[in-house]
Design a protein around this motif. Sequence first.
Motif, PDB file in Angstrom:
ATOM      1  N   SER A 279       0.815  -1.210   0.000  1.00  0.00           N
ATOM      2  CA  SER A 279       0.000   0.000   0.000  1.00  0.00           C
ATOM      3  C   SER A 279       0.850   1.261   0.000  1.00  0.00           C
ATOM      4  O   SER A 279       0.380   2.335  -0.368  1.00  0.00           O
ATOM      5  CB  SER A 279      -0.925  -0.010   1.219  1.00  0.00           C
ATOM      6  OG  SER A 279      -0.169   0.079   2.422  1.00  0.00           O
ATOM      7  N   GLN A 280       2.112   1.147   0.433  1.00  0.00           N
ATOM      8  CA  GLN A 280       3.002   2.295   0.490  1.00  0.00           C
ATOM      9  C   GLN A 280       4.000   2.311  -0.668  1.00  0.00           C
ATOM     10  O   GLN A 280       4.790   3.229  -0.792  1.00  0.00           O
ATOM     11  CB  GLN A 280       3.762   2.277   1.817  1.00  0.00           C
ATOM     12  CG  GLN A 280       2.852   2.287   3.037  1.00  0.00           C
ATOM     13  CD  GLN A 280       3.631   2.134   4.329  1.00  0.00           C
ATOM     14  OE1 GLN A 280       4.856   2.112   4.330  1.00  0.00           O
ATOM     15  NE2 GLN A 280       2.914   2.043   5.433  1.00  0.00           N
ATOM     16  N   ALA A 281       3.958   1.293  -1.502  1.00  0.00           N
ATOM     17  CA  ALA A 281       4.952   1.164  -2.568  1.00  0.00           C
ATOM     18  C   ALA A 281       4.374   1.608  -3.912  1.00  0.00           C
ATOM     19  O   ALA A 281       3.158   1.632  -4.117  1.00  0.00           O
ATOM     20  CB  ALA A 281       5.429  -0.286  -2.664  1.00  0.00           C
ATOM     21  N   LYS A 282       5.256   1.936  -4.822  1.00  0.00           N
ATOM     22  CA  LYS A 282       4.857   2.281  -6.177  1.00  0.00           C
ATOM     23  C   LYS A 282       4.417   1.016  -6.904  1.00  0.00           C
ATOM     24  O   LYS A 282       4.971  -0.056  -6.717  1.00  0.00           O
ATOM     25  CB  LYS A 282       6.050   2.914  -6.910  1.00  0.00           C
ATOM     26  CG  LYS A 282       5.743   3.369  -8.321  1.00  0.00           C
ATOM     27  CD  LYS A 282       6.966   4.013  -8.953  1.00  0.00           C
ATOM     28  CE  LYS A 282       6.668   4.440 -10.387  1.00  0.00           C
ATOM     29  NZ  LYS A 282       7.860   5.068 -11.024  1.00  0.00           N
ATOM     30  N   LYS A 283       3.377   1.134  -7.747  1.00  0.00           N
ATOM     31  CA  LYS A 283       2.875  -0.036  -8.462  1.00  0.00           C
ATOM     32  C   LYS A 283       3.929  -0.576  -9.415  1.00  0.00           C
ATOM     33  O   LYS A 283       4.625   0.172 -10.089  1.00  0.00           O
ATOM     34  CB  LYS A 283       1.603   0.324  -9.226  1.00  0.00           C
ATOM     35  CG  LYS A 283       0.402   0.559  -8.324  1.00  0.00           C
ATOM     36  CD  LYS A 283      -0.864   0.766  -9.133  1.00  0.00           C
ATOM     37  CE  LYS A 283      -2.072   0.925  -8.220  1.00  0.00           C
ATOM     38  NZ  LYS A 283      -3.330   1.082  -8.992  1.00  0.00           N
ATOM     39  N   VAL A 284       3.998  -1.898  -9.464  1.00  0.00           N
ATOM     40  CA  VAL A 284       4.984  -2.584 -10.288  1.00  0.00           C
ATOM     41  C   VAL A 284       4.288  -3.697 -11.058  1.00  0.00           C
ATOM     42  O   VAL A 284       3.380  -4.350 -10.544  1.00  0.00           O
ATOM     43  CB  VAL A 284       6.115  -3.185  -9.413  1.00  0.00           C
ATOM     44  CG1 VAL A 284       7.112  -3.953 -10.279  1.00  0.00           C
ATOM     45  CG2 VAL A 284       6.812  -2.096  -8.622  1.00  0.00           C
ATOM     46  N   THR A 285       4.707  -3.915 -12.297  1.00  0.00           N
ATOM     47  CA  THR A 285       4.171  -5.013 -13.106  1.00  0.00           C
ATOM     48  C   THR A 285       5.000  -6.266 -12.868  1.00  0.00           C
ATOM     49  O   THR A 285       6.219  -6.239 -12.941  1.00  0.00           O
ATOM     50  CB  THR A 285       4.185  -4.651 -14.600  1.00  0.00           C
ATOM     51  OG1 THR A 285       3.351  -3.499 -14.798  1.00  0.00           O
ATOM     52  CG2 THR A 285       3.661  -5.800 -15.450  1.00  0.00           C
TER      53      THR A 285
ATOM     54  N   ARG B 204      -4.098  -5.337  -0.939  1.00  0.00           N
ATOM     55  CA  ARG B 204      -2.905  -5.076  -1.743  1.00  0.00           C
ATOM     56  C   ARG B 204      -3.226  -5.036  -3.235  1.00  0.00           C
ATOM     57  O   ARG B 204      -2.430  -4.541  -4.036  1.00  0.00           O
ATOM     58  CB  ARG B 204      -1.834  -6.133  -1.459  1.00  0.00           C
ATOM     59  CG  ARG B 204      -2.225  -7.532  -1.888  1.00  0.00           C
ATOM     60  CD  ARG B 204      -1.237  -8.560  -1.398  1.00  0.00           C
ATOM     61  NE  ARG B 204       0.095  -8.370  -1.922  1.00  0.00           N
ATOM     62  CZ  ARG B 204       0.953  -9.363  -2.163  1.00  0.00           C
ATOM     63  NH1 ARG B 204       0.585 -10.604  -1.937  1.00  0.00           N
ATOM     64  NH2 ARG B 204       2.151  -9.121  -2.619  1.00  0.00           N
TER      65      ARG B 204
ATOM     66  N   THR C  82      -0.298  -5.763 -12.398  1.00  0.00           N
ATOM     67  CA  THR C  82       0.291  -4.531 -11.905  1.00  0.00           C
ATOM     68  C   THR C  82      -0.458  -4.097 -10.661  1.00  0.00           C
ATOM     69  O   THR C  82      -1.678  -3.928 -10.689  1.00  0.00           O
ATOM     70  CB  THR C  82       0.211  -3.418 -12.970  1.00  0.00           C
ATOM     71  OG1 THR C  82       0.897  -3.834 -14.144  1.00  0.00           O
ATOM     72  CG2 THR C  82       0.856  -2.132 -12.453  1.00  0.00           C
ATOM     73  N   TYR C  83       0.259  -3.926  -9.548  1.00  0.00           N
ATOM     74  CA  TYR C  83      -0.370  -3.449  -8.309  1.00  0.00           C
ATOM     75  C   TYR C  83       0.696  -2.869  -7.393  1.00  0.00           C
ATOM     76  O   TYR C  83       1.877  -3.040  -7.627  1.00  0.00           O
ATOM     77  CB  TYR C  83      -1.144  -4.583  -7.609  1.00  0.00           C
ATOM     78  CG  TYR C  83      -0.309  -5.696  -7.047  1.00  0.00           C
ATOM     79  CD1 TYR C  83       0.122  -5.687  -5.717  1.00  0.00           C
ATOM     80  CD2 TYR C  83       0.058  -6.793  -7.827  1.00  0.00           C
ATOM     81  CE1 TYR C  83       0.870  -6.722  -5.192  1.00  0.00           C
ATOM     82  CE2 TYR C  83       0.799  -7.832  -7.315  1.00  0.00           C
ATOM     83  CZ  TYR C  83       1.196  -7.800  -6.004  1.00  0.00           C
ATOM     84  OH  TYR C  83       1.954  -8.828  -5.486  1.00  0.00           O
TER      85      TYR C  83
END
Length: 230
Positions: free
Chosen positions: A50-56, A200, A229-230
């Motif tokens: 929830s605190q991280a940048k979305k990544v594929t 998440r 991606t999330y």
Amino acid sequence: MKTMKPHQFKTLCGLALMGLLALFFSCTQESVNSDLNEADNLNLQAAKASQAKKVTKKISGRLVNFPDPNELPEETLICFPQEFQFPLTRNTISGHMTHLGSLQEGISDPVTGERLSGSFGVPISCEINLETFNQLFTVYKVFYVAANGDYFETTEQVTINFPNTFVDEDGVTQIDYTTGNFGGSAGFEHAITIDGGTGRFAGASGHMDFVDATFGPDGSFWELVGEITY
């Protein structure tokens, strides 16, 4: 040989001690995490996500489903044209997927038929191939639920194929509607679109495709591969 002054020795010892303490606490934290059950680990990952940048990321799974025995007859989808009375049931799903772990299997109320919790595949449209009668063109809404309750949902464009036949007691060749295979429908780049979720997976997007998807009297079995991606 250069002689080390007392204050330099104290500084070096202090740094070494700090390093050992950092290593100790790092190992302690790791050991605590390894003792968590699957749901707690997923909750911990969700908090970090929830605190991280979305990544594929790549996603895959190996799954099985069965018709939901508690679905009420009046809620079962009848494929178009309805005069053929071809039913398409809601399914409970179980198995394992990356990012989710072991899925919560779908549970429904045995009296009301209501979906209570877990992973389900719900048909929202179905059309019979009137040229061959050995295909169904369907769309499903599917909920993949992790051990901690977080889930993502998908829209799945699925063509169900019935390639097998048998000869009945009158000597007439009939289509076997109890066995077959399924895959993505023509005209779509990917069979499955990820439409967001909870925890998440809030705002998740991506796609997946079917691999080695078959069904028979013992259930449906398939694998999924794709990206999320999330």
